[in-house]
Design a protein around this motif. Structure first.
Motif, PDB file in Angstrom:
ATOM      1  N   ILE A  53      -2.393  12.305  -0.584  1.00  0.00           N
ATOM      2  CA  ILE A  53      -2.043  11.360  -1.770  1.00  0.00           C
ATOM      3  C   ILE A  53      -1.096  10.573  -1.086  1.00  0.00           C
ATOM      4  O   ILE A  53      -0.960   9.341  -1.454  1.00  0.00           O
ATOM      5  CB  ILE A  53      -1.668  12.067  -3.177  1.00  0.00           C
ATOM      6  N   GLN A  54      -0.013  11.109  -0.390  1.00  0.00           N
ATOM      7  CA  GLN A  54       0.830  10.324   0.189  1.00  0.00           C
ATOM      8  C   GLN A  54       0.650  10.429   1.834  1.00  0.00           C
ATOM      9  O   GLN A  54       0.330  11.579   2.168  1.00  0.00           O
ATOM     10  CB  GLN A  54       2.327  11.164  -0.125  1.00  0.00           C
ATOM     11  N   SER A  55       0.746   9.459   2.236  1.00  0.00           N
ATOM     12  CA  SER A  55       0.334   9.563   3.727  1.00  0.00           C
ATOM     13  C   SER A  55       1.472   8.288   4.668  1.00  0.00           C
ATOM     14  O   SER A  55       1.513   7.285   4.164  1.00  0.00           O
ATOM     15  CB  SER A  55      -0.895   8.829   3.824  1.00  0.00           C
ATOM     16  N   ASP A  56       2.313   9.008   5.179  1.00  0.00           N
ATOM     17  CA  ASP A  56       3.044   8.015   6.039  1.00  0.00           C
ATOM     18  C   ASP A  56       2.286   7.023   6.905  1.00  0.00           C
ATOM     19  O   ASP A  56       2.820   6.085   7.325  1.00  0.00           O
ATOM     20  CB  ASP A  56       3.967   8.955   7.241  1.00  0.00           C
ATOM     21  N   LEU A  57       1.148   7.465   7.433  1.00  0.00           N
ATOM     22  CA  LEU A  57      -0.072   6.641   8.138  1.00  0.00           C
ATOM     23  C   LEU A  57      -0.136   5.416   7.226  1.00  0.00           C
ATOM     24  O   LEU A  57      -0.019   4.187   7.742  1.00  0.00           O
ATOM     25  CB  LEU A  57      -1.038   7.328   8.724  1.00  0.00           C
ATOM     26  N   ARG A  58      -0.502   5.730   6.054  1.00  0.00           N
ATOM     27  CA  ARG A  58      -0.884   4.553   5.243  1.00  0.00           C
ATOM     28  C   ARG A  58       0.377   3.643   5.056  1.00  0.00           C
ATOM     29  O   ARG A  58       0.335   2.500   5.044  1.00  0.00           O
ATOM     30  CB  ARG A  58      -1.528   4.985   3.836  1.00  0.00           C
ATOM     31  N   TYR A  59       1.274   4.389   4.734  1.00  0.00           N
ATOM     32  CA  TYR A  59       2.685   3.448   4.543  1.00  0.00           C
ATOM     33  C   TYR A  59       2.895   2.595   5.781  1.00  0.00           C
ATOM     34  O   TYR A  59       3.222   1.471   5.725  1.00  0.00           O
ATOM     35  CB  TYR A  59       3.917   4.633   4.230  1.00  0.00           C
ATOM     36  N   ALA A  60       2.880   3.367   6.658  1.00  0.00           N
ATOM     37  CA  ALA A  60       3.176   2.489   8.257  1.00  0.00           C
ATOM     38  C   ALA A  60       2.154   1.368   8.264  1.00  0.00           C
ATOM     39  O   ALA A  60       2.563   0.207   8.766  1.00  0.00           O
ATOM     40  CB  ALA A  60       3.176   3.273   9.305  1.00  0.00           C
ATOM     41  N   GLU A  61       0.926   1.598   8.187  1.00  0.00           N
ATOM     42  CA  GLU A  61      -0.252   0.601   8.242  1.00  0.00           C
ATOM     43  C   GLU A  61       0.124  -0.524   7.378  1.00  0.00           C
ATOM     44  O   GLU A  61       0.067  -1.646   7.456  1.00  0.00           O
ATOM     45  CB  GLU A  61      -1.405   0.918   7.871  1.00  0.00           C
ATOM     46  N   ALA A  62       0.696  -0.304   5.924  1.00  0.00           N
ATOM     47  CA  ALA A  62       0.695  -1.337   5.088  1.00  0.00           C
ATOM     48  C   ALA A  62       2.100  -2.134   5.502  1.00  0.00           C
ATOM     49  O   ALA A  62       2.195  -3.490   5.181  1.00  0.00           O
ATOM     50  CB  ALA A  62       1.057  -0.660   3.663  1.00  0.00           C
ATOM     51  N   VAL A  63       3.160  -1.559   5.993  1.00  0.00           N
ATOM     52  CA  VAL A  63       4.342  -2.115   6.613  1.00  0.00           C
ATOM     53  C   VAL A  63       3.858  -3.068   7.461  1.00  0.00           C
ATOM     54  O   VAL A  63       4.583  -4.244   7.654  1.00  0.00           O
ATOM     55  CB  VAL A  63       5.390  -1.266   6.907  1.00  0.00           C
ATOM     56  N   VAL A  64       3.067  -2.595   8.679  1.00  0.00           N
ATOM     57  CA  VAL A  64       2.929  -3.518   9.779  1.00  0.00           C
ATOM     58  C   VAL A  64       2.010  -4.540   9.273  1.00  0.00           C
ATOM     59  O   VAL A  64       2.418  -5.788   9.703  1.00  0.00           O
ATOM     60  CB  VAL A  64       2.045  -2.657  10.628  1.00  0.00           C
ATOM     61  N   ARG A  65       0.982  -4.505   8.357  1.00  0.00           N
ATOM     62  CA  ARG A  65       0.149  -5.652   7.902  1.00  0.00           C
ATOM     63  C   ARG A  65       1.047  -6.626   7.289  1.00  0.00           C
ATOM     64  O   ARG A  65       0.876  -7.870   7.512  1.00  0.00           O
ATOM     65  CB  ARG A  65      -0.960  -4.991   7.034  1.00  0.00           C
ATOM     66  N   GLY A  66       1.898  -6.104   6.281  1.00  0.00           N
ATOM     67  CA  GLY A  66       2.888  -6.994   5.679  1.00  0.00           C
ATOM     68  C   GLY A  66       3.839  -7.860   6.574  1.00  0.00           C
ATOM     69  O   GLY A  66       3.891  -9.102   6.228  1.00  0.00           O
ATOM     70  N   ALA A  67       4.440  -7.159   7.328  1.00  0.00           N
ATOM     71  CA  ALA A  67       5.310  -7.770   8.234  1.00  0.00           C
ATOM     72  C   ALA A  67       4.556  -8.755   9.093  1.00  0.00           C
ATOM     73  O   ALA A  67       5.202  -9.927   9.363  1.00  0.00           O
ATOM     74  CB  ALA A  67       5.990  -6.964   8.840  1.00  0.00           C
ATOM     75  N   TYR A  68       3.396  -8.564   9.448  1.00  0.00           N
ATOM     76  CA  TYR A  68       2.600  -9.476  10.312  1.00  0.00           C
ATOM     77  C   TYR A  68       2.272 -10.860   9.736  1.00  0.00           C
ATOM     78  O   TYR A  68       2.308 -11.885  10.170  1.00  0.00           O
ATOM     79  CB  TYR A  68       1.495  -8.890  10.880  1.00  0.00           C
TER      80      TYR A  68
END
Length: 147
Positions: A53-68
């Motif tokens: 339900i909580q995933s650091d991987l999904r969080y990191a993917e969202a941060v990378v996509r958003g920053a890009y």
């Protein structure tokens, strides 16, 4: 009758994750503001992570996509994810993904801010290079933006 501390923590985590992906570090910090039982917080967070339900991987993917999308470079992303205790190897893998062309992004950010034409003098070029560095691009990506 009052709710149990476990139930309160679960509801708070659920509400936070319903809004957007959150890192374990971020959830822990927010929960510690209202609940004193660290062991209970860790137990509940472990359950959410185990059930994916909580995933650091999904969080990191969202941060990378958003920053890009916002024109931020890999160095910026590494720093922001390090603040959330995201494992460096995971961050490096996401940044190295073929989905992102950091060199072209650096060029696009430079062109958007300063235009296509080359800087008039050395000082103007240094100013533009510092801007790209501030945005989180590496030197080889910055050099590419000026080719």
């Amino acid at each position: 009758m009052t709710d149990s501390p476990t139930k309160i923590i679960r509801h708070k985590v659920t509400r936070l994750l319903a809004r957007r992906e959150q890192s374990l570090h971020e959830l822990r910090k927010k929960l510690l503001e209202s609940v004193d039982d660290k062991a209970l917080i860790e137990e509940v967070l472990a359950q959410f992570s185990a059930k994916d339900i909580q995933s650091d991987l999904r969080y990191a993917e969202a941060v990378v996509r958003g920053a890009y999308r916002k024109g931020k470079g890999p160095s910026f992303i590494e720093r922001s994810l390090a603040e959330h205790d995201i494992e460096y190897s995971l961050v490096a893998t996401l940044i190295a993904s073929d989905d992102f062309d950091w060199f072209e992004l650096a060029r696009a950010v430079k062109v958007k801010k300063y235009g296509e034409e080359a800087p008039e003098d050395w000082q103007a070029k240094q100013k533009q290079m510092r801007f790209l560095q501030y945005r989180g691009f590496y030197q080889d990506q910055i050099n590419y933006a000026f080719e």
